[in-house]
Design an enzyme around this catalytic site. Structure first.
Site, mmCIF file in Angstrom:
data_model
loop_
_atom_site.group_PDB
_atom_site.id
_atom_site.type_symbol
_atom_site.label_atom_id
_atom_site.label_comp_id
_atom_site.label_asym_id
_atom_site.label_seq_id
_atom_site.Cartn_x
_atom_site.Cartn_y
_atom_site.Cartn_z
ATOM 1 N N LEU A 119 -16.086 -9.708 -35.988
ATOM 2 C CA LEU A 119 -16.675 -8.681 -35.951
ATOM 3 C C LEU A 119 -16.793 -7.600 -34.873
ATOM 4 O O LEU A 119 -17.528 -7.460 -34.129
ATOM 5 C CB LEU A 119 -18.556 -9.306 -36.686
ATOM 6 N N ASP A 120 -17.081 -6.061 -35.236
ATOM 7 C CA ASP A 120 -15.868 -5.646 -34.686
ATOM 8 C C ASP A 120 -17.660 -4.759 -33.575
ATOM 9 O O ASP A 120 -18.491 -5.260 -34.673
ATOM 10 C CB ASP A 120 -15.898 -4.300 -35.055
ATOM 11 N N PRO A 121 -17.490 -4.688 -32.602
ATOM 12 C CA PRO A 121 -18.700 -3.805 -32.039
ATOM 13 C C PRO A 121 -19.485 -2.832 -32.927
ATOM 14 O O PRO A 121 -20.478 -3.008 -33.126
ATOM 15 C CB PRO A 121 -18.413 -3.240 -30.808
#
Length: 329
Positions: free
Chosen positions: A48-50
């Protein structure tokens, strides 16, 4: 002969369905939870992207063996597309590459959604973890290269317009399969609508079989830790820097209450309940007869449970369960 390396950590197993905070990376989340729980092993079931928040299923110990079953599960995302700009990263972090004064109306947006529903071809973002000739696309993009990424087939089961916030943004929700890039949807829809677009907020709310009710926030983890004062860190000789206190057994007994069972990620597989005698056979790696009126006769993959705990994953052939992977008790 060299001695086997001593394992670091304790053999805790289970799933922590973390509500990942905005700006925290997936690898950072794994490291933090592994350290807090003192676990031997830890991993996640889908990056999950930052810049995204929400569900990041984290597997500890024996649960890491079941990660592929969760990675392949359907996912639900809720996100905001901001219109009028296309950015190099297709999200807030990138530089503006194109802009437009045009804005889409509700009817235009709704008319476009069927194009992005079902099995579609999608080109991942330039800044993505896709490997091109052995290199990550985002590394090449950061070096100023234009990356030629081939389109891939992805599946979007549901694509809903939730809200028109204002003329500059709209909120959507999708249910999709593995490998779908939400940032690519914003980029491509913006181009189709003639106004450009990028993701300005993104939250993952489900990763099958887990739901929002399963999620644990960092605040809940901190509350569990606060039940018992943290032990004083042991000083190291010659180390004058203050060290962070590390959770111990008194804290772990409260943290462990936040975990779901190792088998919680296997709802997609047929499940059988076995007796103690049958469990003993399976635990030794031997096949066992599947009993029960509703028990499957054939299955390429199935899982066996004993006393509510995952015992093994295997196949069922002619009413016989054959273990392929046995889990520690």
């Amino acid at each position: 002969m060299s001695r086997p390396r001593k394992k670091k950590g304790r053999p805790v197993s289970g799933w922590l369905v973390l509500d990942k905070p905005y700006r925290m990376g997936s690898t950072e989340a794994v490291s933090k939870i592994k350290w807090l729980f003192g676990a031997e092993k830890a991993g996640h079931a889908g990056t999950l992207d930052p810049l995204a928040s929400g569900m990041l299923p984290l597997a500890l110990g024996e649960a890491t063996k079941t990660v592929p079953y969760v990675q392949d599960g359907a996912k639900v995302y809720r996100f905001t597309i901001s219109w009028g700009e296309e950015r190099t990263t297709d999200d807030l972090e990138g530089e503006v590459a194109k802009s437009s004064d045009q804005r889409p109306d509700k009817e235009s947006i709704l008319a476009l959604l069927p194009k992005y529903t079902g099995i579609i071809m999608q080109v991942p973002p330039q800044f993505s973890a896709i490997k091109i000739a052995g290199e990550r696309a985002y590394d090449m993009a950061r070096d100023g290269e234009t990356v030629d990424i081939p389109a891939r087939e992805v599946e979007i089961a549901r694509f809903d317009l939730i809200e028109i916030v204002d003329e500059d943004s709209a909120v959507f929700e999708i249910e999709c399969g593995k490998g779908t890039y939400v940032r690519s949807l914003a980029r491509d829809m913006g181009r189709d609508l003639g106004c450009y677009g990028y993701i300005s907020s993104l939250r993952r709310t489900e990763v099958y079989p887990f739901t929002e009710e399963d999620m644990v926030t960092m605040e809940e983890i901190e509350e569990a830790l606060a039940q018992v004062p943290m032990p004083e860190p042991e000083p190291r000789e010659g180390d004058e820097r203050p060290r962070s206190p590390k959770p111990g057994p008194d804290q772990w007994k409260f943290l462990d209450k936040l975990l779901l069972d190792t088998g919680a990620g296997l709802e997609s597989l047929p499940q059988i309940i076995v007796s103690d005698d049958t469990a003993a056979r399976i635990r030794s790696g031997n096949p066992a007869i599947v009993r029960g009126r509703d028990a499957p006769v054939e299955a390429d993959e199935a899982c066996a449970f004993s006393h509510g705990k995952l015992l093994a994953i295997g196949s069922i052939e002619a009413g016989m369960f054959r273990p392929k992977r046995v889990f520690a008790a």
